[in-house]
Design a protein around this motif. Structure first.
Motif, mmCIF file in Angstrom:
data_model
loop_
_atom_site.group_PDB
_atom_site.id
_atom_site.type_symbol
_atom_site.label_atom_id
_atom_site.label_comp_id
_atom_site.label_asym_id
_atom_site.label_seq_id
_atom_site.Cartn_x
_atom_site.Cartn_y
_atom_site.Cartn_z
ATOM 1 N N UNK A 1 0.814 -1.212 0.000
ATOM 2 C CA UNK A 1 0.000 0.000 0.000
ATOM 3 C C UNK A 1 0.851 1.267 0.000
ATOM 4 N N UNK A 2 2.140 1.138 0.248
ATOM 5 C CA UNK A 2 3.024 2.303 0.172
ATOM 6 C C UNK A 2 2.970 2.933 -1.211
ATOM 7 N N UNK A 3 2.681 2.118 -2.226
ATOM 8 C CA UNK A 3 2.613 2.604 -3.607
ATOM 9 C C UNK A 3 1.256 3.209 -3.946
ATOM 10 N N UNK A 4 0.347 3.330 -2.964
ATOM 11 C CA UNK A 4 -1.001 3.841 -3.232
ATOM 12 C C UNK A 4 -1.327 5.043 -2.347
ATOM 13 N N UNK A 5 -0.520 6.112 -2.404
ATOM 14 C CA UNK A 5 -0.942 7.324 -1.706
ATOM 15 C C UNK A 5 -2.281 7.793 -2.276
ATOM 16 N N UNK A 6 -2.938 8.671 -1.555
ATOM 17 C CA UNK A 6 -4.287 9.085 -1.951
ATOM 18 C C UNK A 6 -4.343 9.596 -3.380
ATOM 19 N N UNK A 7 -3.298 10.299 -3.810
ATOM 20 C CA UNK A 7 -3.303 10.861 -5.167
ATOM 21 C C UNK A 7 -3.329 9.765 -6.224
ATOM 22 N N UNK A 8 -2.500 8.732 -6.044
ATOM 23 C CA UNK A 8 -2.485 7.659 -7.050
ATOM 24 C C UNK A 8 -3.776 6.845 -6.986
ATOM 25 N N UNK A 9 -4.251 6.549 -5.790
ATOM 26 C CA UNK A 9 -5.507 5.814 -5.668
ATOM 27 C C UNK A 9 -6.642 6.572 -6.332
ATOM 28 N N UNK A 10 -6.654 7.908 -6.168
ATOM 29 C CA UNK A 10 -7.701 8.725 -6.774
ATOM 30 C C UNK A 10 -7.653 8.650 -8.286
ATOM 31 N N UNK A 11 -6.467 8.645 -8.855
ATOM 32 C CA UNK A 11 -6.329 8.571 -10.313
ATOM 33 C C UNK A 11 -6.882 7.256 -10.851
ATOM 34 N N UNK A 12 -6.694 6.174 -10.116
ATOM 35 C CA UNK A 12 -7.150 4.862 -10.573
ATOM 36 C C UNK A 12 -8.658 4.712 -10.407
ATOM 37 N N UNK A 13 -9.148 5.073 -9.221
ATOM 38 C CA UNK A 13 -10.553 4.761 -8.931
ATOM 39 C C UNK A 13 -11.505 5.912 -9.233
ATOM 40 N N UNK A 14 -10.985 7.063 -9.639
ATOM 41 C CA UNK A 14 -11.852 8.156 -10.049
ATOM 42 C C UNK A 14 -12.535 8.880 -8.918
ATOM 43 N N UNK A 15 -12.031 8.759 -7.698
ATOM 44 C CA UNK A 15 -12.583 9.467 -6.551
ATOM 45 C C UNK A 15 -11.668 10.638 -6.218
#
Length: 804
Positions: A317-331
């Motif tokens: 999960x270190x590779x999934x800061x909020x910014x990257x997660x947002x780009x993937x999931x559209x939130x």
């Protein structure tokens, strides 16, 4: 008494947790505080509100007796009472003293108890290509003769398969498991739970050692945060939703997070709506887990003492800061951060996980991340800290072993568990299929198509209505199909023998709800004609087959529902789902949760108190699997991790869905059943922006085309996510579901082997002209499957049955 079926969102009954009520009372002037009733000053449970529905023209005075039963509308486990008059069920009411529903009814409850067309009253056998009425002796003799013929050949145990629906009682599921696993020795046992509950069960077993919901519905009474992952609780679990709403309206309301692609009623109620792009749940959850770990918003002491794998989880999960997660999931990033803050600040969190997550891309992996969230926060085993993986009905099938796993939540890869069952049943351990994972439902149908399965017995299920191409498989001349059901279904019409079964209310048995509450359903009325209880049919088959143990005694030694329950108790003893303290007499006083030993009259309200999990070798249900590939890890690796009663934090990287939108099919389709009080035509929900782009207006007839087929429905503009369309099916039409299944993609979750048909890339075409508009350019293409086609199946079924 008010009719809550006609007004399912009627009078609210707000309430709050005891500590919130006490704080509110303390803030009042002394005289006002003293004037409060004692129950208010001390806090109160969810207030009772009894819902009732009676047939037109029937009053409470007309009811001859009220018979206790359990919900027939879903897996929630609400207790109900059936109104009986003149030998018929004429109404239903919620049971005021029940721990699950406190008197409330699911709005679908009354339709679930009403008779449907096509009721079976006599056995049918196939003669000259047609089903004709027969006797029980003729029908059962044919089934037994085919069974013995197949078993006489080498490897005959592998020629017989069972597919089972969730609408059996626990006693019937267990009897079927003993017949199949100890009498015949077939590994080919599965059922409808594979299509709805498998991912939920797999995630719970992977994280905590065995299946079983950790929480209790009473956790809603105590929590300060609610998180709904992938479902519209208002539609799927109405009684639970009413409990949540009442908490939200009372003192000390809990914060609410809803992660769902659509703006559902639950999403509109939420403080934070995470409108996640379909198929990206793992990315969203990894982003939330990153925020909790990176900001120190977790219970480090609990994690160190009671979990395994936190370092591996962080590396992922270190590779999934909020910014990257947002780009993937559209939130939006801010929404993810806001949700993480709510979760991190919660003292008592309740999570519910539903079909939009459990039936989507990376289903088991995503469900495990919700488990991880509760483990990081230490939110298990205490009031207000609850978790529910709500995959659907089927708890009894999963616990008793009629749906693939070994009975008692045992581990097929643990020789000690196999020896336990062999000793209990007094059979050779080699008879019990344990040389590999059980055959899942799709494999069973594949073996039937190949010709290696020669007898397929389908009980309380209609798989043809939801499985494209299965009608062709069941029509094979070398496949003998037995269907046991109360009604003439699409599947029954293809059978060689049809056995008329009793419906709920016409037989006695127990059923387990979503928070492990066991209820007793008493027989209220007689089944019509010659229909028999499923248990009676299975006991008759075991007797005719002369199934015996190693000492020559009957393998199935029980004779009725209560003695079957006592036999199951012996099987469950010492296991996480221990029922040994439950009796029919105790259940007549109200529902009881498992595990329950003779010393515990009311069962354990919550699992994993004190952070002790069922992960020790010798107790666990699974040795784990790779979340990306489904490859089994095995006992050696499992022991190397040294669980010692600690839970597993399983990490998973996000992987894209197998089918995504492209230039040809630019929209993503989701298929949802819409719970309704009566059948309704299907409709397609479209975002207004997408509708404008495709020239679609409210009420237009449109066609959704995927690479596999097409389906026509009326368009309705709604708040669904841009780029997505949602096909809402009427809650009572199985034929509509079949048409939708032909449209959508078939893939499998690698761990649970649950079929995933929830997403498909489609394009949208308007097919009917508006008044005054030329029709030339809107003529449907040849070969399109329209909504009118599946909706005609129900009539065809009735007409064909009338010919019999």
């Amino acid at each position: 008494m008010l009719d809550r079926i006609a007004d399912p969102r009627g009078r609210r009954t707000p309430y709050g947790p005891p500590d919130a009520v006490e704080r509110l009372a303390a803030a009042l002037p002394g005289r006002m505080r003293d004037a409060l009733p004692p129950v208010i000053r001390l806090g109160s449970p969810w207030p009772v509100r009894v819902d009732m529905f009676l047939e037109d023209g029937v009053t409470e005075d007309d009811v001859e007796c009220w018979v206790p039963a359990a919900s027939a509308a879903g897996s929630h486990g609400e207790a109900v009472d059936l109104a009986v008059r003149g030998g018929r069920v004429v109404g239903v009411r919620g049971r005021a003293g029940d721990r699950v529903n406190h008197g409330r009814l699911d709005p679908r409850e009354w339709p679930a108890w009403q008779p449907r067309p096509g009721r079976l009253t006599r056995p049918l056998v196939r003669e000259g290509g047609r089903l004709v009425e027969s006797t029980w002796d003729v029908a059962m003799d044919r089934v037994v003769a085919r069974s013995r013929h197949l078993l006489a050949a080498p490897g005959g145990w592998g020629r017989i398969a069972f597919h089972t629906g969730p609408r059996l009682f626990l006693e019937e599921h267990y009897t079927l498991a003993v017949i199949g696993k100890a009498g015949i020795g077939t590994p080919h046992m599965d059922g409808d739970t594979r299509g709805c509950a498998a991912a939920a069960a797999a995630a719970l077993a992977a994280s905590f050692g065995t299946d079983g919901q950790p929480g209790s519905y009473t956790d809603v009474d105590h929590c300060d945060a609610l998180a709904l992952w992938g479902h519209d609780c208002a539609a799927c679990h109405p009684v639970l939703w009413e409990r949540m709403l009442d908490r939200r309206l009372g003192p000390g309301p809990p914060a609410m997070i809803v992660a769902d692609p659509d703006r559902t009623p639950a999403a509109r109620e939420a403080d934070v709506h995470l409108a996640v792009r379909r198929g990206t749940n793992v990315a969203l959850l990894n982003g939330l887990l990153h925020e909790l770990l990176a900001n120190g918003w977790h219970d480090a002491a609990y994690v160190a003492a009671h979990t395994v794998g936190v370092e591996r989880l962080w590396r992922t999960v270190e590779a999934y800061p909020a910014k990257r997660a947002a780009e993937i999931c559209g939130v939006p990033v801010a929404r993810i951060e806001q949700a993480a803050e709510i979760l991190g600040a919660a003292e008592r969190l309740v999570s519910t996980v539903g079909p939009a997550l459990l039936g989507s891309n990376q289903a088991t992996a995503a469900a495990c991340q919700v488990d991880n969230l509760h483990l990081l926060l230490g939110m298990l085993g205490r009031p207000g800290a609850g978790l529910f993986q709500l995959g659907g009905p089927g708890c009894d099938a999963l616990e008793t072993g009629s749906a693939g796993d070994l009975p008692g939540l045992r581990n097929w890869a643990d020789p000690g568990h196999v020896r336990e069952l062999a000793a209990l049943w007094n059979v050779d351990p080699a008879v019990i299929p344990h040389w590999g994972p059980a055959t899942h439902a799709t494999q069973i149908f594949g073996y039937a198509e190949e010709g290696s399965v020669g007898l397929l017995w389908i009980t309380a299920s209609d798989p043809v209505s939801a499985t494209p191409g299965l009608d062709r498989v069941l029509a094979r001349e070398d496949l003998f199909v037995v269907v046991q059901d109360p009604y003439v279904t699409e599947t029954a019409l293809l059978a060689d023998v049809v056995l008329p079964a009793a419906a709920w209310g016409e037989k006695t048995g127990t059923v387990t709800g979503a928070d492990r509450t066991v209820h007793l359903c008493e027989k209220a009325v007689e089944p019509p004609g010659e229909a028999r209880a499923d248990l009676a049919v299975l006991l008759d088959y075991a007797r005719r087959m002369d199934l015996r143990d190693r000492d020559g005694l009957p393998l199935v030694g029980w004779t009725d529902a209560e003695s079957a329950f006592e036999a199951w108790k012996a099987c469950s003893g010492g296991r996480p789902c221990d029922h040994t303290g439950i009796t029919y007499d105790r259940l007549r006083a109200g529902g009881v949760q498992w595990p329950c030993t003779p010393a515990g009259s009311y069962g354990a309200e919550r699992l994993y108190a004190g952070g002790r999990f069922a992960t020790e070798p010798g107790r666990c249900q699974t040795f784990g699997a790779d979340l990306a590939t489904g490859a089994e890890y095995g006992e050696e690796r499992y022991r190397a991790d040294g669980p010692r009663g600690r839970a597993f934090l399983y990490a998973a990287d996000y992987e894209p869905s197998p089918e995504v939108a492209d230039d040809v099919h630019p929209l993503v389709l989701l298929v949802c059943r819409a719970p309704r009080l009566s059948p309704a035509p299907p409709y397609l929900e479209v975002h207004p922006g997408d509708a404008a782009a495709y020239g679609v207006e409210e009420g237009d007839l449109v066609r959704a085309e995927s690479p596999r087929g097409a389906l026509e429905a009326v368009a309705r503009l709604s708040g669904v996510r841009p780029g997505a369309v949602v096909l809402r099916l009427g809650g009572r039409s199985e034929a509509e579901a079949r048409a939708a299944a032909e449209l959508t993609l078939t893939s499998w979750d690698p761990v649970s082997r649950q079929p995933l048909r929830t997403a498909a890339a489609v394009r949208l075409v308007r097919v009917a002209p508006r008044p005054g508009e030329p029709a030339e350019e809107l003529t449907p293409v040849e070969g399109v499957c329209s909504a009118a086609t599946p909706l005609g199946h129900g009539v065809a079924v009735r007409e064909r049955y009338e010919e019999v």
